[in-house]
Scaffold this motif. Structure first.
Motif, PDB file in Angstrom:
ATOM      1  N   LEU A   1      -3.094  -3.328  10.159  1.00 51.41           N
ATOM      2  CA  LEU A   1      -4.104  -4.209   9.572  1.00 51.41           C
ATOM      3  C   LEU A   1      -3.496  -5.195   8.583  1.00 51.41           C
ATOM      4  CD1 LEU A   1      -6.979  -1.615   9.050  1.00 51.41           C
ATOM      5  CD2 LEU A   1      -6.872  -3.440  10.763  1.00 51.41           C
ATOM      6  N   GLY A   2      -2.180  -5.223   8.497  1.00 51.58           N
ATOM      7  CA  GLY A   2      -1.513  -6.235   7.693  1.00 51.58           C
ATOM      8  C   GLY A   2      -0.955  -5.782   6.372  1.00 51.58           C
ATOM      9  N   ALA A   3      -1.073  -4.497   6.049  1.00 46.08           N
ATOM     10  CA  ALA A   3      -0.521  -4.003   4.785  1.00 46.08           C
ATOM     11  C   ALA A   3       0.987  -3.815   4.895  1.00 46.08           C
ATOM     12  CB  ALA A   3      -1.179  -2.677   4.404  1.00 46.08           C
ATOM     13  N   LYS A   4       1.677  -3.982   3.785  1.00 45.17           N
ATOM     14  CA  LYS A   4       3.080  -3.607   3.657  1.00 45.17           C
ATOM     15  C   LYS A   4       3.071  -2.167   3.154  1.00 45.17           C
ATOM     16  CE  LYS A   4       7.581  -3.886   3.293  1.00 45.17           C
ATOM     17  NZ  LYS A   4       8.424  -3.796   4.503  1.00 45.17           N
ATOM     18  N   ALA A   5       3.175  -1.220   4.073  1.00 43.90           N
ATOM     19  CA  ALA A   5       2.827   0.166   3.786  1.00 43.90           C
ATOM     20  C   ALA A   5       4.047   1.046   3.550  1.00 43.90           C
ATOM     21  CB  ALA A   5       1.994   0.744   4.924  1.00 43.90           C
ATOM     22  N   THR A   6       3.850   2.020   2.650  1.00 41.15           N
ATOM     23  CA  THR A   6       4.823   3.074   2.372  1.00 41.15           C
ATOM     24  C   THR A   6       4.085   4.400   2.394  1.00 41.15           C
ATOM     25  OG1 THR A   6       6.203   1.640   0.988  1.00 41.15           O
ATOM     26  CG2 THR A   6       6.450   4.017   0.682  1.00 41.15           C
ATOM     27  N   GLY A   7       4.610   5.374   3.129  1.00 37.41           N
ATOM     28  CA  GLY A   7       4.004   6.699   3.180  1.00 37.41           C
ATOM     29  C   GLY A   7       4.939   7.752   2.633  1.00 37.41           C
ATOM     30  N   ILE A   8       4.392   8.694   1.876  1.00 41.09           N
ATOM     31  CA  ILE A   8       5.203   9.807   1.367  1.00 41.09           C
ATOM     32  C   ILE A   8       4.545  11.124   1.737  1.00 41.09           C
ATOM     33  CG2 ILE A   8       5.934   8.346  -0.547  1.00 41.09           C
ATOM     34  CD1 ILE A   8       4.213  11.412  -1.605  1.00 41.09           C
TER      35      ILE A   8
ATOM     36  N   GLY B   1      -4.295  -4.385 -12.119  1.00 40.11           N
ATOM     37  CA  GLY B   1      -5.278  -4.983 -11.224  1.00 40.11           C
ATOM     38  C   GLY B   1      -5.346  -4.317  -9.863  1.00 40.11           C
ATOM     39  N   GLY B   2      -4.478  -3.312  -9.620  1.00 40.31           N
ATOM     40  CA  GLY B   2      -4.436  -2.636  -8.332  1.00 40.31           C
ATOM     41  C   GLY B   2      -5.560  -1.635  -8.150  1.00 40.31           C
ATOM     42  N   THR B   3      -5.721  -1.175  -6.918  1.00 41.84           N
ATOM     43  CA  THR B   3      -6.831  -0.304  -6.524  1.00 41.84           C
ATOM     44  C   THR B   3      -6.335   1.058  -6.065  1.00 41.84           C
ATOM     45  OG1 THR B   3      -8.208  -2.169  -5.825  1.00 41.84           O
ATOM     46  CG2 THR B   3      -8.734  -0.024  -4.884  1.00 41.84           C
ATOM     47  N   PHE B   4      -6.969   2.108  -6.578  1.00 41.38           N
ATOM     48  CA  PHE B   4      -6.771   3.450  -6.052  1.00 41.38           C
ATOM     49  C   PHE B   4      -8.003   3.834  -5.258  1.00 41.38           C
ATOM     50  CE2 PHE B   4      -7.764   8.018  -6.525  1.00 41.38           C
ATOM     51  CZ  PHE B   4      -6.755   8.509  -5.717  1.00 41.38           C
TER      52      PHE B   4
ATOM     53  N   LEU C   1       0.848  -1.203   0.000  1.00 38.51           N
ATOM     54  CA  LEU C   1       0.000   0.000   0.000  1.00 38.51           C
ATOM     55  C   LEU C   1       0.875   1.242   0.000  1.00 38.51           C
ATOM     56  CD1 LEU C   1      -3.213   0.637   2.034  1.00 38.51           C
ATOM     57  CD2 LEU C   1      -1.350   2.300   2.188  1.00 38.51           C
ATOM     58  N   LEU C   2       0.619   2.141  -0.932  1.00 43.13           N
ATOM     59  CA  LEU C   2       1.308   3.428  -1.022  1.00 43.13           C
ATOM     60  C   LEU C   2       0.347   4.523  -0.569  1.00 43.13           C
ATOM     61  CD1 LEU C   2       3.622   5.317  -1.899  1.00 43.13           C
ATOM     62  CD2 LEU C   2       2.677   5.232  -4.226  1.00 43.13           C
ATOM     63  N   HIS C   3       0.736   5.259   0.465  1.00 49.08           N
ATOM     64  CA  HIS C   3      -0.088   6.334   1.014  1.00 49.08           C
ATOM     65  C   HIS C   3       0.501   7.675   0.589  1.00 49.08           C
ATOM     66  CE1 HIS C   3      -1.871   8.328   4.897  1.00 49.08           C
ATOM     67  NE2 HIS C   3      -2.339   8.866   3.774  1.00 49.08           N
ATOM     68  N   LEU C   4      -0.211   8.385  -0.262  1.00 51.98           N
ATOM     69  CA  LEU C   4       0.229   9.692  -0.740  1.00 51.98           C
ATOM     70  C   LEU C   4      -0.176  10.776   0.248  1.00 51.98           C
ATOM     71  CD1 LEU C   4      -0.794   9.432  -4.518  1.00 51.98           C
ATOM     72  CD2 LEU C   4       1.397   8.820  -3.461  1.00 51.98           C
ATOM     73  N   GLN C   5       0.755  11.689   0.538  1.00 50.18           N
ATOM     74  CA  GLN C   5       0.523  12.827   1.420  1.00 50.18           C
ATOM     75  C   GLN C   5       0.063  12.333   2.798  1.00 50.18           C
ATOM     76  OE1 GLN C   5      -1.664  14.572  -2.141  1.00 50.18           O
ATOM     77  NE2 GLN C   5      -1.103  16.457  -1.054  1.00 50.18           N
TER      78      GLN C   5
ATOM     79  N   VAL D   1      -2.252  -1.194  -3.722  1.00 52.33           N
ATOM     80  CA  VAL D   1      -3.185  -0.127  -3.345  1.00 52.33           C
ATOM     81  C   VAL D   1      -2.439   1.198  -3.317  1.00 52.33           C
ATOM     82  CG1 VAL D   1      -4.712   0.769  -1.537  1.00 52.33           C
ATOM     83  CG2 VAL D   1      -4.560  -1.708  -1.915  1.00 52.33           C
ATOM     84  N   VAL D   2      -3.052   2.234  -3.887  1.00 56.60           N
ATOM     85  CA  VAL D   2      -2.616   3.615  -3.667  1.00 56.60           C
ATOM     86  C   VAL D   2      -3.764   4.318  -2.953  1.00 56.60           C
ATOM     87  CG1 VAL D   2      -1.916   5.798  -4.698  1.00 56.60           C
ATOM     88  CG2 VAL D   2      -1.088   3.648  -5.674  1.00 56.60           C
ATOM     89  N   PHE D   3      -3.450   4.963  -1.842  1.00 53.65           N
ATOM     90  CA  PHE D   3      -4.449   5.533  -0.934  1.00 53.65           C
ATOM     91  C   PHE D   3      -4.108   6.983  -0.636  1.00 53.65           C
ATOM     92  CE2 PHE D   3      -5.264   6.622   3.563  1.00 53.65           C
ATOM     93  CZ  PHE D   3      -6.643   6.481   3.634  1.00 53.65           C
ATOM     94  N   THR D   4      -5.152   7.821  -0.524  1.00 59.14           N
ATOM     95  CA  THR D   4      -4.959   9.193  -0.061  1.00 59.14           C
ATOM     96  C   THR D   4      -6.259   9.673   0.554  1.00 59.14           C
ATOM     97  OG1 THR D   4      -4.071  11.372  -0.657  1.00 59.14           O
ATOM     98  CG2 THR D   4      -5.583  10.353  -2.228  1.00 59.14           C
ATOM     99  N   SER D   5      -6.178  10.608   1.522  1.00 57.74           N
ATOM    100  CA  SER D   5      -7.419  10.951   2.231  1.00 57.74           C
ATOM    101  C   SER D   5      -7.365  12.309   2.921  1.00 57.74           C
ATOM    102  CB  SER D   5      -7.724   9.886   3.290  1.00 57.74           C
ATOM    103  OG  SER D   5      -6.782   9.912   4.339  1.00 57.74           O
TER     104      SER D   5
END
Length: 269
Positions: A73-80, A149-152, A56-60, A121-125
């Motif tokens: 929650l089990g994600a292999k997460a990266t935040g920028i 096949g990934g999800t934004f 999972l890539l978390h933008l901002q 996954v790419v996520f932002t909120s």
């Protein structure tokens, strides 16, 4: 993006100054977060779904609470994030929690030069894309870093809400993006009214048509667009809370949207 560099640099310094205030605020409640509290809300938890085992890539990401919550929650997460102070604080929280999250200091637009790989996954909120002038470039970054096949997924404050003055009495800002920055000055942050020196903010409003078109033009397939008349956060003036814990503008309850969410996928190659 050179024409915008002075605005990005101003906003980087703005968030560097806000980060220590936010770290200490009741709004972010870091002690409770360190104990076990998630910073994620019901909306994104239900709409994005299970992230266990996914990259999972978390933008901002600001100082990383949501990124770390996804990792819990089990994600292999990266935040920028643009702010180096925020990334430093996120890295400290990551170490305190004993998690394996990667944090990278970068402008979204420069991310190809600062990060490798693709993500499930790419996520932002919540208050992110208003700091970006050009959503076509933003969508290009999302497409680049998504696996086939990934999800934004984005959940964000609605552009209609950003049209009003602080008291929600008059419309003073444009719905559509003019690419000229909306300039405001404030001595308070949204967290508990925390005071700081008067600081300028440079932002841009983005109508829903612009957001959706930027994503679909880059090849993403829209799964849904949802709009909500409430917010999980008490960050505007004159808000009242309902029995479910959500917040609405007192005199505009259920009359204007305060949030929207979008889920889109990158087609298999």
């Amino acid at each position: 993006m050179n024409n915008y560099e002075k605005y990005f640099e101003n906003n980087r310094q703005l968030w560097n100054k806000r980060t220590p205030l936010h770290r200490q605020s009741d709004f972010y409640n870091v002690p409770a977060f360190l104990e076990s509290r998630t910073s994620l809300n019901k909306i994104e938890l239900e709409e994005l779904g299970d992230v266990s085992g996914k990259s999972l890539l978390h933008l901002q990401c600001h100082f990383g609470q949501d990124t770390l919550s996804w990792a819990r929650l089990g994600a292999k997460a990266t935040g920028i994030d643009l702010s180096d102070a925020s990334i430093e604080e996120a890295s400290r929280l990551n170490q305190q929690l004993g998690l394996d999250v990667t944090f990278v200091q970068s402008n979204v637009y420069d991310l190809k030069e600062n990060l490798q790989g693709q993500f499930d996954v790419v996520f932002t909120s919540y208050g992110t894309i208003g700091w970006l002038p050009d959503l076509e470039k933003w969508a290009e970054i999302i497409h680049h870093f998504l696996k086939p096949g990934g999800t934004f997924y984005i959940v964000e404050f609605h552009p209609v809400a950003w049209m009003f003055d602080d008291d929600f009495q008059h419309i003073v800002y444009p719905y559509h993006n003019t690419f000229e920055p909306i300039v405001t000055e404030t001595e308070q942050s949204y967290t508990d009214g925390s005071n700081h020196e008067k600081l300028k903010e440079y932002g841009w409003n983005h109508g829903l048509g612009e957001v959706i078109s930027s994503l679909t033009t880059k090849g993403l397939r829209l799964e849904f667009l949802h709009e909500f008349p409430y917010s999980p956060y008490n960050i505007f003036r004159h808000m009242v809370q309902d029995e479910n814990g959500y917040w609405r503008i007192r005199h505009l309850e259920n009359k204007i949207p305060l949030l929207y969410s979008i889920k889109a996928t990158k087609p298999q190659e």
